[in-house]
Design a protein around this motif. Structure first.
Motif, PDB file in Angstrom:
ATOM      1  N   ALA A 167      -6.289 116.114  92.420  1.00 35.04           N
ATOM      2  CA  ALA A 167      -5.846 114.858  91.816  1.00 35.04           C
ATOM      3  C   ALA A 167      -6.481 114.680  90.447  1.00 35.04           C
ATOM      4  N   PRO A 168      -5.812 113.991  89.540  1.00 35.51           N
ATOM      5  CA  PRO A 168      -6.397 113.734  88.219  1.00 35.51           C
ATOM      6  C   PRO A 168      -7.560 112.760  88.299  1.00 35.51           C
ATOM      7  N   ASP A 169      -8.501 112.913  87.363  1.00 36.44           N
ATOM      8  CA  ASP A 169      -9.682 112.058  87.321  1.00 36.44           C
ATOM      9  C   ASP A 169     -10.210 112.054  85.892  1.00 36.44           C
ATOM     10  N   THR A 170     -11.420 111.543  85.704  1.00 37.38           N
ATOM     11  CA  THR A 170     -11.966 111.442  84.351  1.00 37.38           C
ATOM     12  C   THR A 170     -13.340 112.076  84.197  1.00 37.38           C
ATOM     13  N   ASP A 171     -13.923 112.633  85.271  1.00 38.70           N
ATOM     14  CA  ASP A 171     -15.272 113.188  85.193  1.00 38.70           C
ATOM     15  C   ASP A 171     -15.422 114.314  86.203  1.00 38.70           C
ATOM     16  N   PHE A 172     -15.875 115.489  85.750  1.00 35.11           N
ATOM     17  CA  PHE A 172     -15.976 116.669  86.612  1.00 35.11           C
ATOM     18  C   PHE A 172     -17.239 117.455  86.274  1.00 35.11           C
ATOM     19  N   TRP A 173     -17.904 117.996  87.321  1.00 38.34           N
ATOM     20  CA  TRP A 173     -19.070 118.864  87.169  1.00 38.34           C
ATOM     21  C   TRP A 173     -18.781 120.216  87.807  1.00 38.34           C
ATOM     22  N   PHE A 174     -19.085 121.299  87.065  1.00 38.01           N
ATOM     23  CA  PHE A 174     -18.844 122.656  87.564  1.00 38.01           C
ATOM     24  C   PHE A 174     -20.102 123.511  87.408  1.00 38.01           C
ATOM     25  N   TRP A 267     -11.312 130.688  91.770  1.00 43.28           N
ATOM     26  CA  TRP A 267     -11.387 129.368  91.159  1.00 43.28           C
ATOM     27  C   TRP A 267     -12.671 128.668  91.591  1.00 43.28           C
ATOM     28  N   LEU A 268     -13.302 128.010  90.636  1.00 39.54           N
ATOM     29  CA  LEU A 268     -14.465 127.174  90.906  1.00 39.54           C
ATOM     30  C   LEU A 268     -14.011 125.726  90.837  1.00 39.54           C
ATOM     31  N   ALA A 269     -13.972 125.056  91.988  1.00 35.04           N
ATOM     32  CA  ALA A 269     -13.584 123.646  92.036  1.00 35.04           C
ATOM     33  C   ALA A 269     -14.776 122.774  91.662  1.00 35.04           C
ATOM     34  N   ALA A 270     -14.505 121.530  91.322  1.00 35.28           N
ATOM     35  CA  ALA A 270     -15.563 120.613  90.924  1.00 35.28           C
ATOM     36  C   ALA A 270     -16.483 120.301  92.087  1.00 35.28           C
ATOM     37  N   SER A 271     -17.772 120.143  91.773  1.00 34.14           N
ATOM     38  CA  SER A 271     -18.749 119.732  92.780  1.00 34.14           C
ATOM     39  C   SER A 271     -18.530 118.276  93.142  1.00 34.14           C
ATOM     40  N   ALA A 272     -19.016 117.898  94.311  1.00 30.51           N
ATOM     41  CA  ALA A 272     -19.061 116.480  94.665  1.00 30.51           C
ATOM     42  C   ALA A 272     -19.875 115.743  93.609  1.00 30.51           C
ATOM     43  N   ALA A 355     -33.321 112.426  93.478  1.00 30.99           N
ATOM     44  CA  ALA A 355     -32.737 112.448  92.135  1.00 30.99           C
ATOM     45  C   ALA A 355     -31.351 113.074  92.249  1.00 30.99           C
ATOM     46  N   PRO A 356     -30.368 112.574  91.498  1.00 35.23           N
ATOM     47  CA  PRO A 356     -29.003 113.091  91.630  1.00 35.23           C
ATOM     48  C   PRO A 356     -28.868 114.521  91.129  1.00 35.23           C
ATOM     49  N   VAL A 357     -28.114 115.328  91.875  1.00 37.16           N
ATOM     50  CA  VAL A 357     -27.839 116.714  91.493  1.00 37.16           C
ATOM     51  C   VAL A 357     -26.391 117.058  91.833  1.00 37.16           C
ATOM     52  N   VAL A 358     -25.891 118.102  91.176  1.00 37.23           N
ATOM     53  CA  VAL A 358     -24.628 118.744  91.551  1.00 37.23           C
ATOM     54  C   VAL A 358     -24.948 120.206  91.822  1.00 37.23           C
ATOM     55  N   ALA A 359     -24.138 120.868  92.635  1.00 34.53           N
ATOM     56  CA  ALA A 359     -24.473 122.244  93.000  1.00 34.53           C
ATOM     57  C   ALA A 359     -23.241 123.007  93.459  1.00 34.53           C
ATOM     58  N   ALA A 360     -23.334 124.332  93.391  1.00 31.83           N
ATOM     59  CA  ALA A 360     -22.287 125.217  93.902  1.00 31.83           C
ATOM     60  C   ALA A 360     -22.916 126.555  94.262  1.00 31.83           C
ATOM     61  N   LEU A 361     -22.220 127.314  95.103  1.00 34.35           N
ATOM     62  CA  LEU A 361     -22.647 128.650  95.496  1.00 34.35           C
ATOM     63  C   LEU A 361     -21.669 129.684  94.965  1.00 34.35           C
ATOM     64  N   ARG A 362     -22.206 130.787  94.438  1.00 33.79           N
ATOM     65  CA  ARG A 362     -21.391 131.973  94.194  1.00 33.79           C
ATOM     66  C   ARG A 362     -21.647 132.931  95.344  1.00 33.79           C
ATOM     67  N   VAL A 363     -20.597 133.291  96.058  1.00 30.55           N
ATOM     68  CA  VAL A 363     -20.726 134.115  97.263  1.00 30.55           C
ATOM     69  C   VAL A 363     -20.027 135.448  97.032  1.00 30.55           C
ATOM     70  N   VAL A 364     -20.696 136.541  97.395  1.00 33.03           N
ATOM     71  CA  VAL A 364     -20.140 137.881  97.245  1.00 33.03           C
ATOM     72  C   VAL A 364     -20.041 138.542  98.611  1.00 33.03           C
ATOM     73  N   ARG A 365     -18.903 139.166  98.880  1.00 31.61           N
ATOM     74  CA  ARG A 365     -18.726 140.013 100.071  1.00 31.61           C
ATOM     75  C   ARG A 365     -18.461 141.441  99.619  1.00 31.61           C
ATOM     76  N   GLY A 366     -18.837 142.415 100.483  1.00 24.83           N
ATOM     77  CA  GLY A 366     -18.612 143.811 100.164  1.00 24.83           C
ATOM     78  C   GLY A 366     -19.790 144.454  99.469  1.00 24.83           C
ATOM     79  N   LYS A 367     -19.659 145.755  99.176  1.00 23.27           N
ATOM     80  CA  LYS A 367     -20.728 146.517  98.533  1.00 23.27           C
ATOM     81  C   LYS A 367     -20.141 147.457  97.488  1.00 23.27           C
ATOM     82  N   GLY A 368     -21.028 147.887  96.546  1.00 22.20           N
ATOM     83  CA  GLY A 368     -20.625 148.857  95.535  1.00 22.20           C
ATOM     84  C   GLY A 368     -19.462 148.364  94.697  1.00 22.20           C
ATOM     85  N   ASP A 369     -18.441 149.232  94.546  1.00 22.77           N
ATOM     86  CA  ASP A 369     -17.265 148.844  93.760  1.00 22.77           C
ATOM     87  C   ASP A 369     -16.207 148.166  94.618  1.00 22.77           C
TER      88      ASP A 369
END
Length: 503
Positions: A167-174, A267-272, A355-369
Motif C-alpha cells: 500500500a502507498p505511504d509516506t515513510d519507509f525504512w530499509f 526484494w527488500l520490503a520495508a521494516s516495521a 530506544a527505537p530501531v528498525v532491522a532486517a535480515l539478509r539470509v543465504v541458502r546453499g554453498k559455493g556458487d
C-alpha cells in the motif's frame, strides 16, 4: 450562527460522510464521559502497488491476486491491476487516465479478480514488464493481497525474487541495502495518485548519514514508477546501508530490489516502524548465513538483546548475546548458521532502556556458487488476519512464532486458482517458539492457492511464508512476512450534539 457552531456542524457532517451514518438522536444522560466502543467494519477501498519486476530478459513473473471472504462487505465491488504509466487502451472508458486528466480513456487492466475466496493469476515476461497500480473496492477490498514472484534462471538477478505488493505511504525504512561492488540495489517508487509525488532518499552507513543531494526532491509522475540506483547517490561503496524514504508531497509505495553478482537477489520490503522490540520471523532452517542489519533513527543509542525463537524455546546465540546500535548509524552482525537445522525467528528486545530501531535480515541458502539470497524485515504481528498469495503444491513453508505467550492460530488454504476446495487447520504455538507448520492443502488443487492466518486466542503471533523453487542445484527462494492486512477499520459510534445550536 457563530463560527464555533458552524465548525462543529461541519465536523459532524464530515464524520457522517466517512462512516456512512451518524445518529441524529440526542445523547442519553450518563454519569461520565465514557466513550462507546468503536465498531469494526470492513474497509471499502484498498490500493496496492507492484514494482517493475526485473531488468533481465530471462525474467518470468507470476502475479497472484486474492481477497479473503469477509463478513459484512455486501455483494458489489471490483478489483484490478493496471500497468503504471500505460497509455489508455482503445475502446475502454473511465474517469481519469494515466496523466490524471478527466475524460481520458482508461488503461486496460492487467489482472482482474472475479470473486473473493479464489485466487486469480497473471504472467509477464522479460525486462520490459512495468510496475502495476491496483485498486480494490467493496467486497474485494478487505484483506486484498497481491504477490509478485519472478524467476530469473541466469545472469544478473539470478534467483527467485518475490514481494507482496504494498500500500502507498509516506515513510519507509530499509535496513539491509548495499552499494558494495558486488551489489546492484535500486529503490523503486510508485505513485498511485492523479498528482505527482515528491520523495527524498536518505542513506545511512556505519558512520552515520551519507551526504547526497541527488536523492532529494525525486519527482514521481501520476500513476507512474521511478527506480533509483543507490550507488549513484553516494561516492564510496557501502557494504551495509539503511535507506530512508520520506515523501514530501503525495504518497508512494516503496521497495528495494537487491541483486548480488554471486548470491542472487530478492526484494527488500520495508521494516516495521521504529520500535524498542522487534520480531523477524521465518528464518529457513537450512540457512547457511544470516546477517542482522539494524539502525537507530533517534538520538539515543540502542542496546538490544538477541534471542532466537527455536522450536523448543528462546535461546541466545553464542557470541551474539547483544548488539549495540549507535544513534543514526547502521550496525551489522553476522550470525552465521544461527538456526542450525531448525526453524527459527529472531527476537530483539532492549537490554535496559528502550530506544527505537528498525532491522532486517539478509539470509543465504546453499554453498559455493550455488547460493541464493532473501531478506526478512522486522514485521508487526498478524493481528486479526494476514494473507500470503501464490502458494504452490510444493515449495511453500509457513513459519509461525509466538514471542511471548502461547497462541492458537487458524490457517486456511483457499481454493486453487484453477480449481480445488479450501482446507483449514488449527495450530497451537507455544510461547517463545517458532513452528514451521504442516500446511493444509486444498483437495483437488489446480494452480496456486492463498494462505490466510487468523489468531484465535493467546498472545501475539508473527508469521512469514517462504516460497522455494530449486533450479540447476541452486536453492532459489523468497520470504514474505505477514503483518495484519488492515481489512477492517474502527468506526466510532458518533452522535450529534444538537445542544451546540443553542449556544
Amino acid at each position: 450562527m457563530n463560527r464555533t457552531t458552524v465548525s462543529l456542524i461541519a465536523g459532524v457532517a464530515a464524520l457522517a460522510a466517512v462512516t456512512g451514518f451518524a445518529s441524529m438522536s440526542e445523547p442519553q444522560a450518563s454519569g461520565g464521559d465514557t466513550a462507546k466502543t468503536a465498531a469494526e467494519l470492513p474497509v471499502e477501498r484498498t490500493s496496492l502497488l507492484c514494482p517493475a519486476p526485473s531488468t533481465s530478459d530471462l525474467a518470468e513473473t507470476a502475479y497472484t491476486s486474492f481477497t479473503p471472504v469477509t463478513k459484512g462487505t455486501g455483494k458489489s465491488g471490483r478489483a484490478e491491476l493496471t500497468a503504471a504509466g500505460e497509455e489508455p487502451a482503445e475502446g475502454t472508458t473511465g474517469g481519469s487516465g494515466a496523466d490524471g486528466k478527466e475524460g481520458d480513456k482508461k488503461a486496460k487492466p492487467v489482472l482482474t479478480p472475479k470473486e473473493p475466496g479464489k485466487p486469480v493469476t497473471g504472467e509477464a515476461s522479460g525486462a520490459e514488464s512495468p510496475a502495476l497500480v491496483g485498486t480494490a473496492e467493496g467486497r474485494f477490498a478487505p484483506g486484498w493481497a497481491v504477490q509478485q514472484t519472478t524467476e530469473v534462471e541466469a545472469g544478473s538477478g539470478r534467483g527467485l525474487l518475490g514481494t507482496a505488493c504494498s500500500a502507498p505511504d509516506t515513510d519507509f525504512w530499509f535496513p539491509g541495502a548495499s552499494t558494495a561492488k558486488e551489489r546492484t540495489d535500486y529503490t523503486h517508487l510508485t505513485n498511485p495518485d492523479d498528482s505527482a509525488a515528491v520523495a527524498d532518499i536518505e542513506l545511512y552507513g556505519k558512520d552515520g548519514a551519507l551526504k547526497s543531494t541527488v536523492g532529494e526532491g525525486i519527482k514521481i509522475p501520476p500513476h507512474s514508477s521511478e527506480s533509483v540506483l543507490l550507488s549513484t547517490l553516494i561516492d564510496e561503496p557501502q557494504t551495509n546501508l539503511t535507506v530512508h524514504v520520506t515523501v514530501r508531497s503525495g504518497r508512494v509505495a516503496a521497495a528495494v530490489q537487491a541483486v548480488d553478482d554471486a548470491l542472487g537477489g530478492d526484494w527488500l520490503a520495508a521494516s516495521a516502524p521504529p520500535a524498542g522490540s522487534l520480531v523477524l520471523p521465518g528464518i529457513p532452517k537450512d540457512a547457511t548465513s544470516v546477517r542482522l542489519v539494524a539502525f537507530a533513527p533517534g538520538d539515543t543509542d540502542a542496546d538490544l538483546r538477541v534471542r532466537l525463537a527455536s522450536p523448543t524455546g528462546l535461546i541466545t546465540p553464542a557470541g551474539h548475546e547483544t548488539v549495540h546500535v549507535k544513534a543514526g548509524m547502521t550496525a551489522a552482525v553476522d550470525l552465521g548458521d544461527v538456526t542450525r537445522g531448525e526453524a527459527g525467528s529472531l527476537v530483539l528486545t532492549p537490554t535496559e532502556k528502550s530506544a527505537p530501531v528498525v532491522a532486517a535480515l539478509r539470509v543465504v541458502r546453499g554453498k559455493g556458487d550455488k547460493q541464493e539470497t532473501a531478506f526478512i524485515p522486522a514485521t508487526g504481528p498478524v493481528g486479526a488476519r494476514a494473507t500470503a498469495a501464490d502458494n504452490r503444491s510444493k515449495g511453500s513453508t509457513l513459519s509461525l512464532v509466538a514471542p511471548g505467550r502461547s497462541a492458537k492460530v487458524r490457517v486456511t488454504a483457499s481454493a486453487g486458482s484453477g480449481g480445488g476446495t479450501a482446507a483449514t487447520k488449527t495450530y497451537t504455538i507455544k510461547g517463545g517458539t517458532t513452528q514451521d507448520v504442516r500446511l493444509p492443502v486444498p483437495s483437488g488443487l489446480k494452480g496456486t492457492y492463498a494462505l490466510t492466518v487468523e489468531p484465535l486466542s493467546g498472545g501475539p503471533v508473527h508469521a512469514a511464508r517462504m516460497l522455494e523453487a530449486a533450479e540447476g542445484g541452486i536453492p532459489m527462494f523468497t520470504v514474505q512476512t505477514l503483518p495484519d492486512d488492515r481489512g477492517t477499520v474502527e468506526v466510532p459510534d458518533a452522535e450529534q450534539d444538537l445542544s451546540v445550536l443553542q449556544r
